[in-house]
Scaffold this active site. Structure first.
Site, short mmCIF file in Angstrom:
data_model
loop_
_atom_site.label_atom_id
_atom_site.label_comp_id
_atom_site.label_asym_id
_atom_site.label_seq_id
_atom_site.Cartn_x
_atom_site.Cartn_y
_atom_site.Cartn_z
N LYS A 177 33.52 -5.54 -6.94
CA LYS A 177 33.93 -5.69 -8.34
C LYS A 177 32.85 -5.24 -9.32
CE LYS A 177 34.69 -10.13 -8.01
NZ LYS A 177 34.36 -10.31 -6.59
N ASN B 16 32.94 -11.21 -15.59
CA ASN B 16 32.13 -11.88 -14.58
C ASN B 16 30.74 -11.25 -14.46
OD1 ASN B 16 32.23 -14.05 -12.64
ND2 ASN B 16 32.15 -12.51 -11.04
N HIS C 291 35.62 -17.58 -0.76
CA HIS C 291 35.59 -18.71 -1.70
C HIS C 291 36.52 -19.84 -1.26
CE1 HIS C 291 33.09 -16.34 -4.28
NE2 HIS C 291 34.01 -15.40 -4.40
#
Length: 167
Positions: free
Chosen positions: A20, A43, A90
């Site tokens: 990302k 982010n 996650h």
């Protein structure tokens, strides 16, 4: 979610399990090199909330969107949403792989027919996750060029068209 409601320019949102930050940075730099006014964040870099005050109609907001951010979205609507890949991650935060996938899939939730979804055709899960979008889907890949609208082969990047592949 909240800050995106006040951005004046288009949003390019990028998510995936891996890549990302690199992709968000690269897309931002490519748009800048093309002469566009760009703000990169989410982010990485500046929070989206820090972009609101200086946002203009011609500012392209390139946003890295994590599952943590996407899981709580309600109105977030990227003009272009990219899903780079998907693998379980996650799971200390998400109750399971399905919940993690659902959070990532939220990137497409509010897209409309005039928007774009860019999806890695080499990731079967990413392709499945994109099937609910109303946006126009562009699939890219290397490992399975037959499944991709854009692929690399023989030293070129190719786009599949109704007339055949065009470099």
């Amino acid at each position: 979610e909240l800050a995106s409601r006040w951005l004046r320019g288009p949003i390019v949102a990028i998510t995936g399990t891996k890549g990302k930050s690199t992709t968000t940075t690269l897309v931002g730099r490519m748009l800048e090199a093309a002469g566009r006014r760009v703000m990169v964040g989410g982010n990485i870099g500046y929070p989206v909330s820090a972009q609101v005050e200086t946002s203009t109609a011609d500012t392209v907001h390139v946003i890295e969107a994590s599952s943590f951010q996407l899981e709580a979205t309600d109105t977030f609507r990227p003009w272009i949403a990219a899903l780079l890949n998907f693998s379980p991650d996650h799971l200390d935060r998400h109750p399971g792989e399905a919940a993690y996938a659902a959070a990532k899939t939220r990137i497409f939730a509010n897209q409309q027919a005039q928007d774009w979804a860019v999806v890695n055709s080499d990731s079967d899960q990413a392709v499945r996750m994109s099937q609910q979008t109303r946006a126009r889907v562009v699939r890219y890949g290397i490992d399975h060029p037959e499944r991709a609208d854009v692929h690399a082969d023989r030293g070129f990047v190719w786009q599949r068209t109704s007339e055949g592949d065009v470099p």
